[in-house]
Design an enzyme around this catalytic site. Structure first.
Site, PDB file in Angstrom:
ATOM      1  N   SER A  15       0.635  -0.851   0.000  1.00  0.00           N
ATOM      2  CA  SER A  15       0.009   0.333  -0.016  1.00  0.00           C
ATOM      3  C   SER A  15       0.664   1.308   0.174  1.00  0.00           C
ATOM      4  CB  SER A  15      -0.602   0.344   1.230  1.00  0.00           C
ATOM      5  OG  SER A  15      -0.988   0.392   2.343  1.00  0.00           O
ATOM      6  N   MET A  92      10.194  -7.114   4.830  1.00  0.00           N
ATOM      7  CA  MET A  92       9.672  -7.837   5.860  1.00  0.00           C
ATOM      8  C   MET A  92      11.804  -8.841   5.571  1.00  0.00           C
ATOM      9  SD  MET A  92       7.443  -6.655   7.113  1.00  0.00           S
ATOM     10  CE  MET A  92       8.041  -7.386   8.822  1.00  0.00           C
ATOM     11  N   ARG A  93      12.994  -7.852   5.262  1.00  0.00           N
ATOM     12  CA  ARG A  93      14.579  -8.122   4.891  1.00  0.00           C
ATOM     13  C   ARG A  93      15.016  -7.402   6.083  1.00  0.00           C
ATOM     14  NH1 ARG A  93      15.603 -13.199   4.748  1.00  0.00           N
ATOM     15  NH2 ARG A  93      17.482 -12.854   3.520  1.00  0.00           N
ATOM     16  N   HIS A 111       8.646   2.929   9.315  1.00  0.00           N
ATOM     17  CA  HIS A 111       8.558   2.309  10.058  1.00  0.00           C
ATOM     18  C   HIS A 111       7.045   2.605  10.876  1.00  0.00           C
ATOM     19  CE1 HIS A 111       9.107  -0.421  13.381  1.00  0.00           C
ATOM     20  NE2 HIS A 111       9.020   0.720  14.049  1.00  0.00           N
ATOM     21  N   GLU A 176       1.181   7.228   6.447  1.00  0.00           N
ATOM     22  CA  GLU A 176       1.897   7.004   6.357  1.00  0.00           C
ATOM     23  C   GLU A 176       1.768   7.396   4.850  1.00  0.00           C
ATOM     24  OE1 GLU A 176       2.947   2.710   6.535  1.00  0.00           O
ATOM     25  OE2 GLU A 176       2.025   2.872   8.685  1.00  0.00           O
TER      26      GLU A 176
END
Length: 203
Positions: A15, A92-93, A111, A176
């Site tokens: 998104s 997600m790393r 974040h 965000e």
């Protein structure tokens, strides 16, 4: 106006990637979204990006013998496309020091907390459990330390009575989508002003 060549890295629905892609379509935006890449082939954001005519890349980390090997391959793909700036959007790393050396000063992340509070996961649960009056999100330059690095922008929302992690997350996510394109644009313009624009060289 020459636009910086941007890549967005995702692991899910993307998104925030979509908010960046829409911003990049504007004539006065300083970056052009050249690539959306994911470590998961089924990431929904890849289909979204492809539907917008943006090149996509699925590079599964599971096919590499080590975290370093995956990051080397990902970096090579970015360099091959002459990417100048990288935006993380739910990627997600944890990036390796080698990747960070290649892209130092060129990676930004968003974040879902008011850093330095709550680095890592489960940020909304942690804010509610702590009894915080407000939560929010932070755009920052990525460094080797998790959710660290110079802050570029923050947005705040109240934590309301009866909030759940999901209801709080939804309000934070709206912020965000608002601040990430703005902060990225400011960072790119700053890069250009400092002479940091230009593709990272392979090898």
């Amino acid at each position: 106006m020459r636009k910086a060549r941007l890549a967005v890295l995702i692991s899910g629905r993307g998104s925030n990637m979509l908010s960046l892609a829409k911003a990049a379509q504007q004539p006065d935006y300083p970056a052009e979204l050249m690539l959306v890449a994911s470590n998961k082939a089924d990431a929904g954001g890849l289909e979204t990006a492809a539907g917008m005519g943006i090149e996509t890349l699925a590079l599964s980390h599971r096919t590499f013998p080590s975290r370093e090997a995956f990051d080397e391959a990902l970096s090579a793909e970015l360099k091959a496309r002459q990417i100048e700036v990288v935006a993380l959007a739910g990627f997600m790393r944890i990036l390796t020091p080698g990747f960070m050396r290649d892209w130092e000063g060129r990676i930004v992340n968003i974040h879902p907390s008011l850093l330095p509070k709550y680095p890592g996961l489960h940020t909304h649960e942690r804010a509610i459990e702590a009894g915080d009056a407000e939560a929010g999100c932070t755009v920052h330059v990525v460094t080797e330390l998790l959710d660290d690095g110079p802050m570029l922008a923050q947005a705040r929302v109240p934590v309301l009575p009866g909030d759940t992690p999901d209801t709080l997350a939804a309000r934070v996510l709206a912020q965000e989508h608002r601040i990430y394109p703005e902060a990225l644009a400011a960072h790119v313009r700053n890069m250009v002003a400092k002479g940091l624009a230009g593709a990272v060289k392979a090898g």
